[in-house]
Design a protein around this motif. Structure first.
Motif, PDB file in Angstrom:
ATOM      1  N   HIS A 136       0.847  -1.192   0.000  1.00 36.45           N
ATOM      2  CA  HIS A 136       0.000   0.000   0.000  1.00 36.45           C
ATOM      3  C   HIS A 136       0.882   1.240   0.000  1.00 36.45           C
ATOM      4  O   HIS A 136       1.822   1.335   0.805  1.00 36.45           O
ATOM      5  CB  HIS A 136      -0.896  -0.012   1.245  1.00 36.45           C
ATOM      6  N   THR A 140     -11.775   1.607  -6.961  1.00 34.09           N
ATOM      7  CA  THR A 140     -11.065   0.774  -5.986  1.00 34.09           C
ATOM      8  C   THR A 140     -11.644  -0.635  -5.954  1.00 34.09           C
ATOM      9  O   THR A 140     -10.899  -1.628  -6.009  1.00 34.09           O
ATOM     10  CB  THR A 140     -11.152   1.398  -4.578  1.00 34.09           C
ATOM     11  N   MET A 164      -1.247  -0.890  -4.417  1.00 29.09           N
ATOM     12  CA  MET A 164      -2.396   0.005  -4.335  1.00 29.09           C
ATOM     13  C   MET A 164      -1.946   1.413  -3.943  1.00 29.09           C
ATOM     14  O   MET A 164      -1.312   1.600  -2.897  1.00 29.09           O
ATOM     15  CB  MET A 164      -3.403  -0.513  -3.307  1.00 29.09           C
ATOM     16  N   THR A 178      -3.013   5.176  -2.793  1.00 28.31           N
ATOM     17  CA  THR A 178      -4.139   5.918  -2.211  1.00 28.31           C
ATOM     18  C   THR A 178      -4.540   7.068  -3.138  1.00 28.31           C
ATOM     19  O   THR A 178      -3.732   7.545  -3.948  1.00 28.31           O
ATOM     20  CB  THR A 178      -3.776   6.501  -0.836  1.00 28.31           C
ATOM     21  N   THR A 217      -8.993   2.868  -0.506  1.00 26.33           N
ATOM     22  CA  THR A 217      -8.044   1.751  -0.612  1.00 26.33           C
ATOM     23  C   THR A 217      -7.692   1.164   0.752  1.00 26.33           C
ATOM     24  O   THR A 217      -7.101   0.077   0.827  1.00 26.33           O
ATOM     25  CB  THR A 217      -6.737   2.201  -1.297  1.00 26.33           C
TER      26      THR A 217
END
Length: 425
Positions: free
Chosen positions: A46, A125, A142, A144, A153
């Motif tokens: 992330h 998303t 992923m 944001t 996310t």
């Protein structure tokens, strides 16, 4: 039901200001649960941060792909078509897959959310998470949208979190201090999951470190726990990476600018935390061709485009210009959205520019060209609301010792890039 990809994308593009006003992440969680929680079937990294998260994600993708993994990526914004936001090994989701998944999601919204659609980004998303689960990727990266803590996310539990940089942005949503924004970005840190951090400001870093302590998350900070050294700012620039007993020497970078060395270092650290078996040669090969369109991209001999959308990005752009083109003069064309700190960016450009040109794009949140121009103190200012005409006029006048630097919002850069390539400027 959507019957064509055009009908589908036209509709979801209109959802930027959603009518759905439930609790943060509520709609996304309801839809995901109805879909069988696809986000629980995928491993993630992330990425959050004010600048550099796209470049860092891209470098991470190149490393993991070179290592032989199937790598999903969810990014924003797109440059030409919305499918760019959802890729597996750089292959965009097909129109057919997009439409099929969107219809599944739409049906759930009609039945479970009573037809109140979530925002454009929330739907994107869910589309990404469903696509990655269906295709069985080894890992998905992923990015944001805004912030982190209540970003759509943030329904995922990543193997590694990455926070690149912190600067004042989206202050109406994230807060008006560095510490408040750091708190929002730190919201992506999860219990017992490591976090890689490139943030330099002491106060912001303390907020992130405190969040890591609360989550029992190991934190790896650039220039504290891992380092880049022996930077050779040539073309291609090279650097050494050091972490504990590991040293990787003379890593070549496709991207220009010292900030890209930092982004690459974050990517290496995140990749090694995901899979410590990644080899030195894999990292070197991957970063040698890790390019990110719209970021210090040379379109032709005298034109650079760069999505420097805040003052930190502008400072990095100017530093890179001086590094790569020290003997050129710089003429800037600038357009931006209203929710940024333009005054600092414009002041930085004023100091090095021979001319400052302001324009605007046709978006509801776009800043007006004359408003941007009023914030400049440069003696040579030009304003034209028609950005295409302004660019064509300036391209004709570029001298051999000049660079036309087109910068500002990534949405602006996306439109400019498509236009310039089509016009073959």
């Amino acid at each position: 039901m959507f019957h064509s990809i055009e009908q589908c994308t036209d509709f979801i593009f209109k959802l930027k200001a959603s009518e759905y006003k439930g609790e943060p992440l509520e709609a996304v969680r309801i839809i995901l649960e109805e879909l069988g929680n696809p986000h629980e079937q995928v491993r993630f990294i992330h990425f959050a941060g004010s600048n550099g998260k796209g470049s860092t994600l891209n470098a991470t993708r190149e490393i993991l792909m070179e290592h032989g993994l199937s790598v999903g990526a969810f990014i924003s914004p797109h440059l030409e078509r919305v499918n760019e936001r959802i890729t597996i090994n750089k292959v965009q989701i097909s129109d057919e897959q997009f439409l099929h998944n969107a219809n599944m999601i739409s049906n759930i919204i009609q039945t479970k959310l009573h037809g109140k659609f979530p925002s454009f980004f929330e739907i994107m998303t869910v589309l990404a998470l469903l696509h990655f689960a269906k295709e069985g990727v080894n890992v998905a990266l992923m990015e944001t949208g805004i912030g982190g803590r209540i970003d759509s996310t943030n329904v995922i539990v990543p193997e590694v979190s990455v926070i690149t940089t912190i600067s004042l942005e989206h202050t109406e949503l994230l807060g008006d201090t560095i510490e408040k924004i750091a708190y929002e970005k730190a919201g992506i840190i999860k219990k017992d999951k490591p976090v890689v951090v490139g943030v330099k400001q002491h106060d912001a870093l303390q907020v992130i470190k405190q969040k890591a302590i609360e989550c029992d998350a190991k934190i790896f900070c650039l220039n504290e726990d891992f380092h880049n050294t022996n930077i050779q700012p040539l073309s291609p620039q090279k650097f050494d990476f050091q972490w504990q007993h590991l040293t990787i020497q003379e890593i070549p970078l496709a991207m220009s600018g010292l900030h890209q060395v930092e982004n690459a270092s974050l990517a290496i650290m995140a990749s090694l935390l995901l899979d410590p078996t990644i080899s030195r040669d894999t990292i070197r090969l991957a970063l040698q061709h890790a390019r990110w369109e719209g970021r210090f991209e040379q379109i032709s001999e005298g034109i650079i485009i760069d999505g420097a959308h805040n003052s930190e990005g502008t400072a990095a752009l100017i530093k890179t210009l001086k590094q790569v083109y020290p003997n050129k003069s710089y003429k800037f064309i600038y357009a931006a959205l209203m929710d940024k700190d333009h005054e600092k960016s414009i002041a930085l450009m004023d100091q090095v520019a021979t001319a400052m040109m302001f324009t605007e794009i046709q978006l509801p949140r776009a800043a007006k060209a004359d408003v941007l121009a009023s914030q400049s103190r440069h003696p040579n200012i030009h304003v034209n609301e028609n950005w295409k005409q302004m660019i064509l006029d300036e391209v004709k006048k570029i001298k051999e010792d000049e660079l036309l630097v087109i910068t500002g919002s990534l949405y602006f850069i996306a439109e400019v890039r498509t236009f310039l390539l089509k016009e073959d400027v």
